[in-house]
Design an enzyme around this catalytic site. Structure first.
Site, PDB file in Angstrom:
ATOM      1  N   GLY A  44       0.703  -1.228   0.234  1.00  0.00           N
ATOM      2  CA  GLY A  44       0.089   0.117   0.004  1.00  0.00           C
ATOM      3  C   GLY A  44       0.620   1.212  -0.004  1.00  0.00           C
ATOM      4  N   GLN A  45       0.249   2.486   0.056  1.00  0.00           N
ATOM      5  CA  GLN A  45       0.997   3.844   0.137  1.00  0.00           C
ATOM      6  C   GLN A  45       1.861   3.677   1.182  1.00  0.00           C
ATOM      7  OE1 GLN A  45      -0.578   7.617  -1.379  1.00  0.00           O
ATOM      8  NE2 GLN A  45      -2.593   6.732  -1.028  1.00  0.00           N
ATOM      9  N   THR A  79      -9.808   0.490   2.477  1.00  0.00           N
ATOM     10  CA  THR A  79      -9.714   1.932   2.246  1.00  0.00           C
ATOM     11  C   THR A  79     -10.631   2.287   1.163  1.00  0.00           C
ATOM     12  OG1 THR A  79      -7.799   1.868   0.868  1.00  0.00           O
ATOM     13  CG2 THR A  79      -7.448   2.202   3.106  1.00  0.00           C
ATOM     14  N   TYR A  95     -17.055   2.818   6.037  1.00  0.00           N
ATOM     15  CA  TYR A  95     -15.360   2.666   6.139  1.00  0.00           C
ATOM     16  C   TYR A  95     -15.083   3.428   7.315  1.00  0.00           C
ATOM     17  CZ  TYR A  95     -10.751   4.798   5.621  1.00  0.00           C
ATOM     18  OH  TYR A  95      -9.423   5.140   5.688  1.00  0.00           O
ATOM     19  N   LYS A 142     -13.348   1.742  10.910  1.00  0.00           N
ATOM     20  CA  LYS A 142     -12.045   2.068  11.281  1.00  0.00           C
ATOM     21  C   LYS A 142     -12.206   2.542  12.693  1.00  0.00           C
ATOM     22  CE  LYS A 142      -8.589   2.594   9.400  1.00  0.00           C
ATOM     23  NZ  LYS A 142      -7.374   1.650   9.377  1.00  0.00           N
ATOM     24  N   TRP A 149      -6.378  12.426   3.883  1.00  0.00           N
ATOM     25  CA  TRP A 149      -6.146  12.647   2.465  1.00  0.00           C
ATOM     26  C   TRP A 149      -4.991  12.117   2.033  1.00  0.00           C
ATOM     27  CZ3 TRP A 149      -8.258  17.826   0.545  1.00  0.00           C
ATOM     28  CH2 TRP A 149      -9.735  17.953   1.155  1.00  0.00           C
TER      29      TRP A 149
END
Length: 293
Positions: free
Chosen positions: A10-11, A63, A126, A130, A151
């Site tokens: 992932g990021q 996500t 979502y 979380k 973001w």
């Protein structure tokens, strides 16, 4: 010091990999979902018994904000059950957990930046999963950091910045909402902040004879870059920095309906993380300039 990272593809996982060489004192173990499936207890057990990590950074999450509305079970499995499984493994192996959460735990009705103690009120699946994941961790053990962010973008994986650049190569014009306000977060800055938290915690543990109960660091923290903007402002700056010419229009959220409701305002107050961990945070525009695809 062994630091286990979930969600390696992932990021955040890729961002951590990109800076891991700067920390020779840390032995990073990067696990993708095929290496470590956090939804399965036996998978968590196998990895933890093998590496016995001192810290675990949980970058694994469901996500897809809009898809979560129709894939509730999948979102719950990863964001709640997965978080609990990791927390239980961390408790068993005396591992400190750093769990990444989201601004979507808030409903966006605030007029000033959200603090850690503000009451969560998610408006979609979502954000709800979380938040429930946060609670699952808190109910399991005490040695955790929950870091709420917003973001997130980077040169890695899929995100708003890369989507804007791709769309600009395909179209002459774009419309982006201008009435949702938040703060972009460079995933590399988030990665650096998490490692800073780990290093600070290690120093504190050493000063307290390895007794984490003797200091009061654990809990919830906010992290994003500094400043605030709309998605339209964000897109405009992306195009400006990358010298992309496109006809960009600002539209209200009502003109761009989505399955999941977005917070109208989700700026996060970073006072706590700056004070406790002496984390220096860049302005979002400054950090965006350093992000090259």
């Amino acid at each position: 010091m062994v630091v286990l990272v979930t969600g390696a593809n992932g990021q955040l996982g890729q961002a951590l990999q990109s800076i891991s060489g700067n920390y020779p004192e840390i032995d990073f173990v990067f696990c993708s979902s095929s290496d470590l499936d956090i939804t399965k207890k036996e998978s968590c057990e196998a990895v933890f018994v093998k590496y016995k990590p001192n810290y675990c950074i949980n970058g694994a999450a469901y996500t897809a904000v809009d898809k979560a509305e129709s894939e509730q079970e999948k979102a719950q499995l990863i964001n709640i059950i997965g978080a609990r499984n990791l927390a239980e493994a961390c408790k068993e192996y005396d591992t400190i957990l750093l769990h990444v959460s989201t601004d979507f735990v808030f409903d966006g009705t605030n007029k000033i930046a959200y603090k850690e103690e503000d009451l969560p009120n998610p408006t979609g699946v979502y954000g709800l999963t979380k938040l429930q994941g946060e609670k699952a961790i808190q109910e399991t053990f005490d040695n955790y950091f929950i870091i709420r962010t917003s973001w997130v973008y980077s040169q890695f994986a899929n995100n708003f910045m890369k989507t804007m650049i791709r769309l600009a190569s395909e179209r002459d014009s774009l419309s982006v909402v201008n009435d949702q306000i938040g703060t972009p977060t460079n995933a590399v800055d988030l990665a650096e902040a998490l490692i800073s938290m780990i290093c600070h915690t290690e120093r504190s543990r050493s000063a307290n004879n390895q007794q984490p109960t003797t200091y009061d660091l654990f809990g919830i923290y906010n992290f994003s870059n500094e400043g605030q903007c709309s998605w339209y402002d964000f897109a405009k700056k992306i195009f400006e920095i990358n010298s992309i010419k496109i006809n960009l229009s600002a539209i209200p959220t009502t003109s761009f309906p989505t399955p999941a409701k977005r917070p109208a305002f989700s700026v996060l107050d970073k006072t706590k993380i700056k004070k406790v961990f002496q984390v220096e945070i860049k302005d979002w525009k400054e950090s965006l300039r350093t992000c090259k695809i």
